[in-house]
Design a protein around this motif. Structure first.
Motif, PDB file in Angstrom:
ATOM      1  N   UNK A  84     111.449  -8.430  95.204  1.00 60.88           N
ATOM      2  CA  UNK A  84     112.129  -9.720  95.358  1.00 60.88           C
ATOM      3  C   UNK A  84     112.908  -9.733  96.668  1.00 60.88           C
ATOM      4  N   UNK A  85     112.888 -10.851  97.385  1.00 59.55           N
ATOM      5  CA  UNK A  85     113.701 -10.969  98.599  1.00 59.55           C
ATOM      6  C   UNK A  85     115.148 -11.254  98.240  1.00 59.55           C
ATOM      7  N   UNK A  86     116.012 -11.219  99.217  1.00 60.20           N
ATOM      8  CA  UNK A  86     117.404 -11.594  98.997  1.00 60.20           C
ATOM      9  C   UNK A  86     117.460 -13.013  98.443  1.00 60.20           C
ATOM     10  N   UNK A  87     118.121 -13.176  97.312  1.00 62.83           N
ATOM     11  CA  UNK A  87     118.228 -14.472  96.671  1.00 62.83           C
ATOM     12  C   UNK A  87     117.058 -14.836  95.777  1.00 62.83           C
ATOM     13  N   UNK A  88     116.095 -13.933  95.636  1.00 59.91           N
ATOM     14  CA  UNK A  88     114.905 -14.220  94.853  1.00 59.91           C
ATOM     15  C   UNK A  88     115.097 -13.997  93.362  1.00 59.91           C
ATOM     16  N   UNK A  89     114.041 -14.335  92.609  1.00 62.81           N
ATOM     17  CA  UNK A  89     114.061 -14.198  91.154  1.00 62.81           C
ATOM     18  C   UNK A  89     112.836 -13.439  90.675  1.00 62.81           C
ATOM     19  N   UNK A  90     113.040 -12.467  89.805  1.00 62.14           N
ATOM     20  CA  UNK A  90     111.957 -11.725  89.166  1.00 62.14           C
ATOM     21  C   UNK A  90     111.948 -12.074  87.687  1.00 62.14           C
ATOM     22  N   UNK A  91     110.757 -12.129  87.100  1.00 66.21           N
ATOM     23  CA  UNK A  91     110.630 -12.332  85.654  1.00 66.21           C
ATOM     24  C   UNK A  91     110.138 -11.038  85.032  1.00 66.21           C
ATOM     25  N   UNK A  92     110.856 -10.559  84.040  1.00 64.56           N
ATOM     26  CA  UNK A  92     110.535  -9.293  83.395  1.00 64.56           C
ATOM     27  C   UNK A  92     110.350  -9.495  81.888  1.00 64.56           C
ATOM     28  N   UNK A  93     109.471  -8.672  81.264  1.00 65.94           N
ATOM     29  CA  UNK A  93     109.169  -8.857  79.841  1.00 65.94           C
ATOM     30  C   UNK A  93     110.180  -8.187  78.915  1.00 65.94           C
ATOM     31  N   UNK A  94     110.296  -8.746  77.727  1.00 66.18           N
ATOM     32  CA  UNK A  94     111.116  -8.162  76.673  1.00 66.18           C
ATOM     33  C   UNK A  94     110.328  -8.246  75.371  1.00 66.18           C
ATOM     34  N   UNK A  95     110.084  -7.105  74.738  1.00 65.87           N
ATOM     35  CA  UNK A  95     109.337  -7.084  73.479  1.00 65.87           C
ATOM     36  C   UNK A  95     110.233  -7.586  72.350  1.00 65.87           C
ATOM     37  N   UNK A  96     109.813  -8.623  71.665  1.00 65.78           N
ATOM     38  CA  UNK A  96     110.567  -9.170  70.544  1.00 65.78           C
ATOM     39  C   UNK A  96     110.752  -8.113  69.458  1.00 65.78           C
ATOM     40  N   UNK A  97     111.988  -7.879  69.077  1.00 65.34           N
ATOM     41  CA  UNK A  97     112.281  -6.870  68.058  1.00 65.34           C
ATOM     42  C   UNK A  97     112.430  -5.474  68.618  1.00 65.34           C
ATOM     43  N   UNK A  98     112.218  -5.305  69.918  1.00 68.47           N
ATOM     44  CA  UNK A  98     112.367  -4.007  70.566  1.00 68.47           C
ATOM     45  C   UNK A  98     113.691  -3.915  71.299  1.00 68.47           C
ATOM     46  N   UNK A  99     113.688  -3.103  72.369  1.00 70.24           N
ATOM     47  CA  UNK A  99     114.910  -2.864  73.136  1.00 70.24           C
ATOM     48  C   UNK A  99     114.657  -3.214  74.590  1.00 70.24           C
ATOM     49  N   UNK A 100     115.576  -3.974  75.200  1.00 69.37           N
ATOM     50  CA  UNK A 100     115.501  -4.289  76.619  1.00 69.37           C
ATOM     51  C   UNK A 100     116.903  -4.267  77.205  1.00 69.37           C
ATOM     52  N   UNK A 101     117.026  -3.722  78.411  1.00 69.91           N
ATOM     53  CA  UNK A 101     118.319  -3.711  79.096  1.00 69.91           C
ATOM     54  C   UNK A 101     118.097  -3.806  80.600  1.00 69.91           C
ATOM     55  N   UNK A 102     119.058  -4.407  81.283  1.00 72.16           N
ATOM     56  CA  UNK A 102     119.040  -4.493  82.741  1.00 72.16           C
ATOM     57  C   UNK A 102     120.082  -3.530  83.298  1.00 72.16           C
ATOM     58  N   UNK A 103     119.696  -2.794  84.340  1.00 68.90           N
ATOM     59  CA  UNK A 103     120.600  -1.820  84.943  1.00 68.90           C
ATOM     60  C   UNK A 103     120.520  -1.923  86.463  1.00 68.90           C
ATOM     61  N   UNK A 104     121.612  -2.306  87.110  1.00 70.86           N
ATOM     62  CA  UNK A 104     121.665  -2.312  88.571  1.00 70.86           C
ATOM     63  C   UNK A 104     121.531  -0.879  89.077  1.00 70.86           C
ATOM     64  N   UNK A 105     120.622  -0.666  90.012  1.00 78.02           N
ATOM     65  CA  UNK A 105     120.378   0.690  90.521  1.00 78.02           C
ATOM     66  C   UNK A 105     120.029   0.635  92.007  1.00 78.02           C
ATOM     67  N   UNK A 106     120.129   1.786  92.658  1.00 77.17           N
ATOM     68  CA  UNK A 106     119.632   1.953  94.015  1.00 77.17           C
ATOM     69  C   UNK A 106     118.317   2.711  93.935  1.00 77.17           C
ATOM     70  N   UNK A 107     117.338   2.229  94.666  1.00 76.05           N
ATOM     71  CA  UNK A 107     115.967   2.717  94.541  1.00 76.05           C
ATOM     72  C   UNK A 107     115.529   3.367  95.846  1.00 76.05           C
ATOM     73  N   UNK A 108     115.132   4.627  95.767  1.00 77.00           N
ATOM     74  CA  UNK A 108     114.630   5.346  96.942  1.00 77.00           C
ATOM     75  C   UNK A 108     113.118   5.181  97.047  1.00 77.00           C
ATOM     76  N   UNK A 109     112.623   5.144  98.272  1.00 75.22           N
ATOM     77  CA  UNK A 109     111.189   5.115  98.538  1.00 75.22           C
ATOM     78  C   UNK A 109     110.842   6.394  99.308  1.00 75.22           C
ATOM     79  N   UNK A 110     109.884   7.149  98.786  1.00 73.26           N
ATOM     80  CA  UNK A 110     109.551   8.432  99.383  1.00 73.26           C
ATOM     81  C   UNK A 110     108.645   8.259 100.605  1.00 73.26           C
TER      82      UNK A 110
END
Length: 267
Positions: A84-110
């Protein structure tokens, strides 16, 4: 847990439930009681996953579980990545009856491969093998709503409880910036739910990448050039469900929105 048939049964149960976007009513078998047993299930699950591996997530092992699982972190594979670009929006799935959480993280690229070897990788060596650091988010997810409550053996078995990674803008000049200057604030449905900095990741995000390289080395797996590494939450673990919206603001590094939708079966 020592029988291959038991390992395969657990792996297939999680892999199939994810593919079918179907919640599980309980852990499908006996929860692994060691890292060795849990990573054997994870390996078997990865063996039947149809998508290409995009990278890895790293998370802390809760202190109350470290007597039975004596490592500070655990890992899991990442298959689903949305840029996603700065200011963009991503759509992510959530399984009904399961577990979903969002976690802000820093991501390294090797930038280069770190293959298995006997000598442990040092943090400085790993830092030199990183091409970029991005702001991002791990989407934790499982068909089993109480997966985390059952401990590291359960989490590792189900793909490390990962449902995807949102890859946001690159952190320009990250090598010369103090980690505490890399800030994040998270909201869910407009309500503030947490804030923190990259310095809050134990040992900094580089320590998480070094742990991953060494854990993969012991598993006989190469950390590959181009792999993404989600290094650990900085604002907390924020439970969400389909219909929720999370916004993560990384200050001068940008921000993005994540909309959660009902997970659909894989065709």
């Amino acid at each position: 847990m020592s029988e291959p048939s038991a390992v395969t049964a657990i792996a297939l149960a999680f892999a199939n439930a994810r593919a079918e976007a179907r919640a599980l009513s309980g852990f499908p078998g006996t929860v692994p009681e060691s890292f060795e047993a849990a990573y054997a299930v994870q390996k078997a699950a990865m063996g039947v996953h149809p998508a290409n591996l995009r990278g890895w997530k790293v998370a802390m092992v809760r202190p109350d579980w470290r007597a039975a699982f004596p490592e500070e972190r655990l890992i899991g594979p990442v298959y689903h990545v949305i840029d996603v670009p700065d200011g963009g929006t991503a759509t992510m799935p959530s399984i009904t009856g399961g577990y979903t959480a969002a976690e802000a993280e820093f991501v390294a690229v090797m930038a280069q491969d770190l293959p298995p070897r006997e000598k442990p990788y040092e943090v400085a060596e790993v830092a030199a093998a990183i091409s970029a650091i991005h702001v991002g988010a791990e989407i934790a997810g499982s068909p089993l709503v109480n997966l985390n409550d059952l401990g590291p053996g359960s989490i590792i078995s189900d793909f490390g409880c990962n449902a995807g990674v949102v890859l946001g803008p690159e952190v320009v000049g990250w090598q010369s910036r103090p980690w505490e200057s890399l800030t994040a604030k998270s909201t869910v449905n407009g309500a503030a739910v947490g804030e923190g900095t990259a310095a809050g990741v134990p040992g900094t995000p580089l320590a998480a990448v070094a742990f991953l390289a060494n854990r993969l080395s012991r598993l006989g797996i190469t950390l590959r050039a181009g792999d993404l590494v989600s290094t650990g939450m900085v604002t907390g673990i924020h439970k969400v469900a389909a219909g929720d919206r999370a916004v993560i603001d990384f200050g001068d590094c940008g921000q993005f929105t994540i909309d959660f939708a009902t997970a659909k079966p894989v065709d």
